[in-house]
Design a protein around this motif. Structure first.
Motif, mmCIF file in Angstrom:
data_model
loop_
_atom_site.group_PDB
_atom_site.id
_atom_site.type_symbol
_atom_site.label_atom_id
_atom_site.label_comp_id
_atom_site.label_asym_id
_atom_site.label_seq_id
_atom_site.Cartn_x
_atom_site.Cartn_y
_atom_site.Cartn_z
ATOM 1 N N THR A 47 -5.692 -0.110 5.174
ATOM 2 C CA THR A 47 -4.536 -0.556 4.384
ATOM 3 C C THR A 47 -3.430 -1.105 5.284
ATOM 4 O O THR A 47 -2.248 -0.969 4.987
ATOM 5 N N TYR A 71 0.837 -1.187 0.000
ATOM 6 C CA TYR A 71 0.000 0.000 0.000
ATOM 7 C C TYR A 71 0.877 1.244 0.000
ATOM 8 O O TYR A 71 1.853 1.341 0.749
ATOM 9 N N SER A 100 -0.951 -3.822 6.836
ATOM 10 C CA SER A 100 -0.296 -4.994 6.254
ATOM 11 C C SER A 100 0.906 -5.362 7.095
ATOM 12 O O SER A 100 1.453 -4.542 7.844
#
Length: 278
Positions: A80, A28, A82
């Protein structure tokens, strides 16, 4: 007979092949841009210290602190998050709040102390690495309301804030002043030790910005901004000094009341529970 034989369209074959092809994993952009900017702030601070521009070094670290506080919030707001982003954030923190403050304070004051100087600088850097590693491994079992030890950005603020105050108020050559040099060494040592002790520091993660507050709160915030603007170096350093000792007061208070004092929760199933280990 040819009419009975199904003819496969070439496009259908391409679509089937594309469906079987595994998708490439990406990262991202938005949250990692903030992380990279924070990393640049730490790198910039080191370069400025190498050239003797210590005020600019302080600006670089404090800018990295602001950006570091935003990347996680941006990731959660935009959904987003991660594993890559989490690892990138830890590596950025190690540079901006571990290596950078250690190198800056060594170049600014500890160099004149010889082996003791670089030994203390390394001790701080090692404590930052240990603190970040422990944070990553204990993430699922720590009470979210508290940090286990002083967070690395706050520790960096103690070290860098001390430098900023001295540089802002005088032009003293710290490498030629043993009193200031040892004061810087003591501050660096304290910040390093406080990162790795098992003392709870309030995380402010349970504060909600969506709740309404009395009007006087906004007035007080405006007043605080005005006061900080008058003496930014001293006021910001004072704020982080109060936070840097707050964990020990919380520890002593809980110990005096016979309450659990560790930031490790009783179970991994309920990391936010009230009961904590002693």
């Amino acid at each position: 007979m040819n009419d009975l034989i199904p003819v496969q369209d070439e496009d259908d074959g391409d679509d089937a092949h594309a469906a079987r092809r595994p998708r490439r994993k990406g990262v991202y952009i938005l949250p990692n841009l903030f992380t990279l900017a924070a990393l640049f702030g730490g790198f910039y601070a080191i370069v400025m210290a190498m050239n003797g521009h210590y005020v600019l070094s302080c600006y670089g670290v404090f800018c990295a602190m602001v950006l570091d506080s935003l990347d996680g919030r941006v990731a959660r707001m935009t959904n987003t998050q991660s594993a890559f982003g989490a690892e990138m954030d830890s590596l950025s923190d190690m540079v901006s709040f571990g290596a950078a403050p250690a190198l800056i304070v060594y170049e600014w004051a500890l160099k004149g102390l010889g082996k003791a100087g670089w030994g203390i600088a390394f001790f701080y850097c090692a404590c930052a690495a240990l603190r970040l590693a422990r944070f990553n491994t204990n993430l699922a079992v720590v009470d979210k309301r508290y940090f286990q030890g002083l967070p690395s950005p706050a520790a960096a603020a103690l070290v860098i804030g001390f430098i900023w105050v001295v540089v802002d108020t005088s032009n003293t050559d710290v490498n030629g002043d043993l009193v200031l040099a040892w004061a810087a060494a003591a501050t660096t040592f304290y910040a390093g030790v406080t990162m790795v002790v098992n003392v709870p520091f309030y995380s402010f993660k349970d504060l909600s910005l969506k709740r309404s507050v009395p009007f006087i709160v906004i007035v007080l915030i405006a007043l605080a901004i005005g006061i900080i603007n008058l003496y930014p170096a001293r006021m910001i350093f004072a704020i982080f000094c109060m936070y840097g000792v707050s964990g020990y007061f919380v520890y002593a208070y809980k110990r005096a009341k016979g309450r659990p004092v560790s930031a490790i929760a009783l179970s991994t199933d309920e990391p936010d529970e009230v009961g904590l280990h002693r």
